[in-house]
Design a protein around this motif. Structure first.
Motif, mmCIF file in Angstrom:
data_model
loop_
_atom_site.group_PDB
_atom_site.id
_atom_site.type_symbol
_atom_site.label_atom_id
_atom_site.label_comp_id
_atom_site.label_asym_id
_atom_site.label_seq_id
_atom_site.Cartn_x
_atom_site.Cartn_y
_atom_site.Cartn_z
ATOM 1 N N SER A 61 37.092 51.245 41.284
ATOM 2 C CA SER A 61 38.037 52.368 41.391
ATOM 3 C C SER A 61 39.275 52.002 41.329
ATOM 4 N N PHE A 62 39.734 50.802 41.866
ATOM 5 C CA PHE A 62 40.902 50.300 42.196
ATOM 6 C C PHE A 62 41.655 49.540 40.771
ATOM 7 N N GLY A 63 40.525 49.360 39.896
ATOM 8 C CA GLY A 63 40.897 48.574 38.715
ATOM 9 C C GLY A 63 40.236 47.214 38.542
ATOM 10 N N PHE A 64 39.642 46.833 39.541
ATOM 11 C CA PHE A 64 38.876 45.430 39.721
ATOM 12 C C PHE A 64 37.727 45.471 38.773
ATOM 13 N N THR A 65 37.656 44.426 37.893
ATOM 14 C CA THR A 65 36.404 44.267 37.081
ATOM 15 C C THR A 65 35.692 43.011 37.407
ATOM 16 N N PRO A 66 34.263 43.252 37.117
ATOM 17 C CA PRO A 66 33.713 41.850 37.375
ATOM 18 C C PRO A 66 34.028 40.577 36.351
ATOM 19 N N VAL A 67 34.081 39.558 36.936
ATOM 20 C CA VAL A 67 34.464 38.394 36.363
ATOM 21 C C VAL A 67 33.128 37.286 36.664
ATOM 22 N N ASP A 68 32.687 36.600 35.349
ATOM 23 C CA ASP A 68 31.776 35.757 35.479
ATOM 24 C C ASP A 68 31.997 34.519 36.377
ATOM 25 N N ARG A 69 30.972 34.135 36.994
ATOM 26 C CA ARG A 69 31.542 32.820 37.953
ATOM 27 C C ARG A 69 32.082 31.532 37.124
ATOM 28 N N ASP A 70 31.576 31.456 35.911
ATOM 29 C CA ASP A 70 32.240 30.398 35.167
ATOM 30 C C ASP A 70 33.526 30.616 34.559
ATOM 31 N N LYS A 71 33.995 31.852 34.679
ATOM 32 C CA LYS A 71 35.302 32.244 34.187
ATOM 33 C C LYS A 71 36.237 32.252 35.327
ATOM 34 N N ALA A 72 35.747 32.594 36.615
ATOM 35 C CA ALA A 72 36.884 32.439 37.755
ATOM 36 C C ALA A 72 37.572 31.124 37.797
ATOM 37 N N PRO A 73 38.679 31.104 38.311
ATOM 38 C CA PRO A 73 39.437 29.845 38.399
ATOM 39 C C PRO A 73 38.972 28.865 39.555
ATOM 40 N N LYS A 74 38.879 27.701 39.380
ATOM 41 C CA LYS A 74 38.654 26.977 40.463
ATOM 42 C C LYS A 74 39.223 27.153 41.817
ATOM 43 N N ALA A 75 40.378 27.411 41.994
ATOM 44 C CA ALA A 75 40.958 27.884 43.172
ATOM 45 C C ALA A 75 40.162 28.896 43.931
ATOM 46 N N ILE A 76 39.769 29.927 43.315
ATOM 47 C CA ILE A 76 38.859 30.917 43.612
ATOM 48 C C ILE A 76 37.539 30.442 44.203
ATOM 49 N N LEU A 77 36.835 29.751 43.285
ATOM 50 C CA LEU A 77 35.587 29.116 43.349
ATOM 51 C C LEU A 77 35.247 28.155 44.476
ATOM 52 N N SER A 78 36.602 27.662 44.859
ATOM 53 C CA SER A 78 36.551 26.553 45.906
ATOM 54 C C SER A 78 36.971 27.017 47.307
ATOM 55 N N THR A 79 37.342 28.250 47.259
ATOM 56 C CA THR A 79 37.255 29.120 48.623
ATOM 57 C C THR A 79 36.027 28.948 49.435
ATOM 58 N N ARG A 80 36.104 29.054 50.709
ATOM 59 C CA ARG A 80 34.603 28.720 51.465
ATOM 60 C C ARG A 80 33.927 30.088 51.175
ATOM 61 N N GLN A 81 34.696 31.183 50.974
ATOM 62 C CA GLN A 81 33.936 32.465 50.683
ATOM 63 C C GLN A 81 33.159 32.236 49.300
ATOM 64 N N SER A 124 32.462 29.343 47.609
ATOM 65 C CA SER A 124 31.667 27.739 47.598
ATOM 66 C C SER A 124 30.799 27.392 48.738
ATOM 67 N N GLY A 125 30.549 28.388 49.473
ATOM 68 C CA GLY A 125 29.523 28.096 50.353
ATOM 69 C C GLY A 125 28.767 29.519 51.404
ATOM 70 N N LEU A 126 30.100 30.102 51.685
ATOM 71 C CA LEU A 126 29.355 31.224 52.812
ATOM 72 C C LEU A 126 28.777 32.362 52.056
#
Ligand SMILES: CC(C)(COP(=O)(O)OP(=O)(O)OC[C@H]1O[C@@H](n2cnc3c(N)ncnc32)[C@H](O)[C@@H]1OP(=O)(O)O)[C@@H](O)C(=O)NCCC(=O)NCCS
Length: 146
Positions: A107-127, A129-131
């Motif tokens: 409702s704020f304008g966020f839309t889902p992104v495939d994991r393989d399309k997300a930037p490395k910097a986001i994927l490597s956060t602990r949120q 990458s692991g947790l």
């Protein structure tokens, strides 16, 4: 009309308790690249928390969004997210990961992104990458052009 302010806060037992109560992560709160906020109602005090984690110069993670249970479903969550997004650098892409509130964030304008399309910097956060479970939905905010 409620009088609300968004105030930067340190990591505290109150913040951890609110996140724990909502089933959100607390193991990765510390870090100089993370800023947390409290949503303060002039009458009720702190009604919720949120955070921004700077991932790189292009992207930030909206995280730790929680409204304290007794204050939920009164519009605070909407204000909390609006005010927190306004604190993110205008040039940065805003991402988040959620297991339970994807429709709320849509409702704020966020839309889902495939994991393989997300930037490395986001994927490597602990949120991410692991947790956070692999089943978490990663979302990106589509901001209107400035
Ligand atoms: C998600 C959360 C922050 C929403 O806060 P809130 O104060 O209850 O939300 P609001 O009262 O501002 O609700 C705004 C709208 O979102 C909807 N909504 C609230 N929570 C929702 C959810 N989990 N999923 C889908 N929609 C939701 C409300 O029904 C309302 O819709 P409306 O405007 O059509 O009436 C709160 O429920 C919460 O703290 N949940 C636990 C933690 C969490 O899941 N955080 C997100 C992951 S980081």
């Amino acid at each position: 009309m409620r009088e609300l302010t968004l105030e930067p806060v340190p990591v505290s037992n109150e913040l951890k308790a609110a996140l724990t109560c909502a089933g959100l992560l607390t193991d990765d709160l510390e870090g100089t690249d993370r800023t947390y906020f409290a949503l303060v109602d002039v009458d009720s005090g702190v009604v919720g928390y949120s955070g921004i984690e700077t991932c790189d110069e292009d992207s930030v993670l909206l995280r730790s969004v929680v409204v304290i249970p007794e204050f939920q479903a009164q519009g605070y969550g909407r204000r909390l997210v609006d005010l927190t997004i306004a604190r993110a650098p205008v040039a940065a892409d805003v991402y988040l990961a959620t297991t339970s509130a994807a429709r709320f964030f849509e409702s704020f304008g966020f839309t889902p992104v495939d994991r393989d399309k997300a930037p490395k910097a986001i994927l490597s956060t602990r949120q991410l990458s692991g947790l956070c479970p692999a089943s978490a939905t990663i979302m990106k905010l589509n901001r209107p052009p400035t």
